[in-house]
Design a protein around this motif. Structure first.
Motif, short mmCIF file in Angstrom:
data_model
loop_
_atom_site.label_atom_id
_atom_site.label_comp_id
_atom_site.label_asym_id
_atom_site.label_seq_id
_atom_site.Cartn_x
_atom_site.Cartn_y
_atom_site.Cartn_z
N ALA A 87 0.85 -1.20 0.00
CA ALA A 87 0.00 0.00 0.00
C ALA A 87 0.88 1.24 0.00
O ALA A 87 1.95 1.26 0.62
N PHE A 88 0.41 2.26 -0.70
CA PHE A 88 1.09 3.56 -0.70
C PHE A 88 0.13 4.59 -0.13
O PHE A 88 -1.01 4.72 -0.60
N THR A 89 0.57 5.31 0.90
CA THR A 89 -0.29 6.29 1.56
C THR A 89 0.36 7.67 1.54
O THR A 89 1.59 7.79 1.52
N TRP A 90 -0.50 8.66 1.56
CA TRP A 90 0.01 10.03 1.60
C TRP A 90 -0.95 10.87 2.43
O TRP A 90 -2.16 10.81 2.22
N VAL A 91 -0.41 11.67 3.34
CA VAL A 91 -1.21 12.55 4.18
C VAL A 91 -0.97 13.99 3.74
O VAL A 91 0.17 14.48 3.76
N PHE A 92 -2.04 14.68 3.34
CA PHE A 92 -1.97 16.09 2.97
C PHE A 92 -2.42 16.91 4.18
O PHE A 92 -3.62 17.05 4.44
N ASP A 93 -1.45 17.44 4.92
CA ASP A 93 -1.75 18.20 6.12
C ASP A 93 -2.46 19.51 5.77
O ASP A 93 -2.09 20.19 4.79
N ALA A 94 -3.48 19.85 6.55
CA ALA A 94 -4.29 21.03 6.24
C ALA A 94 -3.47 22.31 6.20
O ALA A 94 -3.61 23.12 5.28
N LEU A 99 -5.34 23.50 3.08
CA LEU A 99 -6.61 22.82 2.84
C LEU A 99 -7.57 23.08 3.99
O LEU A 99 -7.15 23.40 5.10
N PRO A 100 -8.88 22.92 3.77
CA PRO A 100 -9.84 23.09 4.86
C PRO A 100 -9.65 22.07 5.97
O PRO A 100 -9.93 22.35 7.14
N THR A 101 -9.19 20.87 5.62
CA THR A 101 -8.94 19.82 6.60
C THR A 101 -7.91 18.84 6.05
O THR A 101 -7.65 18.81 4.84
N GLY A 126 -8.52 4.54 -1.34
CA GLY A 126 -9.33 5.10 -0.28
C GLY A 126 -8.98 6.53 0.04
O GLY A 126 -7.90 7.04 -0.31
N ILE A 127 -9.91 7.21 0.69
CA ILE A 127 -9.72 8.58 1.14
C ILE A 127 -10.36 8.73 2.51
O ILE A 127 -11.40 8.13 2.78
N ALA A 128 -9.72 9.51 3.39
CA ALA A 128 -10.25 9.75 4.73
C ALA A 128 -9.97 11.19 5.13
O ALA A 128 -9.00 11.81 4.67
N LEU A 129 -10.85 11.72 5.98
CA LEU A 129 -10.71 13.07 6.53
C LEU A 129 -10.63 12.94 8.05
O LEU A 129 -11.62 13.11 8.75
N PRO A 130 -9.45 12.63 8.58
CA PRO A 130 -9.33 12.25 10.00
C PRO A 130 -9.50 13.39 10.99
O PRO A 130 -9.73 13.13 12.18
#
Length: 260
Positions: A87-94, A99-101, A126-130
């Motif tokens: 799996a490859f994951t990436w977190v786009f910090d607000a 970004l709004p979140t 997948g996508i998540a808004l933690p």
């Protein structure tokens, strides 16, 4: 595929709820875990009402690329499945990305070796808004070999930090399958169920407790049924497993995880 409420919810075991790390990315992190589930549930259907056991391990490079595998054993210790995965994951910090979140994205691949069935392969996204209070996540899963079935899962939940080391997370997830996915699990004689449809609904409560910086224990209880799927699918679910006579399942599990 295994996961407590829906096969896709954990996105090949990694990704959508990936743990963020502060500061610089770790060059390498290693995780090993073992989980016991009271029942084997796939897409809301009970494959086995007796316990299963799932040891797993993974290596993550720079918090993005995860390579791992998990094995599933029945209550007698007999091998059922083996799942090598990536799996490859990436977190786009607000703040960093204006970004709004915060947004978490993940893509994955899994090969599924079967002891008593045809092998297959899956791709997932997948996508998540933690950072939102309801913590929404959406996962797409596609079986690209055995039946070309597509399964979608939308989950809403919230993580409560009870103490510094203890968290509780209630959630609800709803699954949807295309015609191939529904037919693979719920095909009756007249073909009435061979169509895209809503599938399982799962309500779940998870708890995690960090014993040390490296060792975490967890547990969950869950209820699954085809609440929005219609009477035809609920009737089929009652006969899917000859030892189970209801469309709903109450189940739970325990886990222990080492992270370095």
């Amino acid at each position: 595929m295994l996961y407590a409420c829906a096969a896709a919810t954990a996105l090949v075991g990694y990704g959508v709820h990936a743990e963020e790390t502060e500061g610089e990315a770790k060059p390498i992190s290693v995780e090993a875990s073992v989980q016991a589930d009271s029942r084997y549930i796939s897409y809301g259907f009970c494959d086995d009402k007796k316990p299963i056991y799932t040891p797993s391990g993974s290596i993550t490079l720079y918090d993005h690329l995860t390579l791992g595998t998990e094995a599933i054993f029945d209550h007698r210790g007999k091998y059922l499945e083996l799942h090598p995965e990536a799996a490859f994951t990436w977190v786009f910090d607000a703040e960093e990305w204006n970004l709004p979140t915060t947004v978490e994205l993940a893509v994955g691949y899994q090969y599924e070796y079967q002891a008593h069935d045809e092998d297959t392969q899956f791709v997932t996204a997948g996508i998540a808004l933690p950072d939102l209070w309801i913590e929404p996540s959406f996962v797409y899963e596609r079986d690209i070999i055995r039946d070309n079935g597509t399964y979608l899962s939308l989950e809403l939940g919230h993580t409560f930090e009870i103490t510094e080391d203890l968290t509780l997370r209630p959630s609800i997830a709803q699954g949807f399958g295309n015609r191939a996915r529904v037919a693979a699990y719920a095909c009756d004689d007249d073909g009435a169920l061979e169509k895209a449809a809503l599938m399982d609904t799962c309500v779940k409560l998870e708890a995690e407790y960090a014993l040390t910086d490296y060792l975490t224990i967890g547990g969950y209880v869950a209820y699954s049924d085809f609440l929005l799927a219609g009477s035809s699918m609920r009737d089929y679910a009652k006969t899917y497993n000859e030892s189970v006579h209801d469309s709903y399942n109450f189940f739970g599990g325990l886990s222990a995880t080492l992270t370095f």
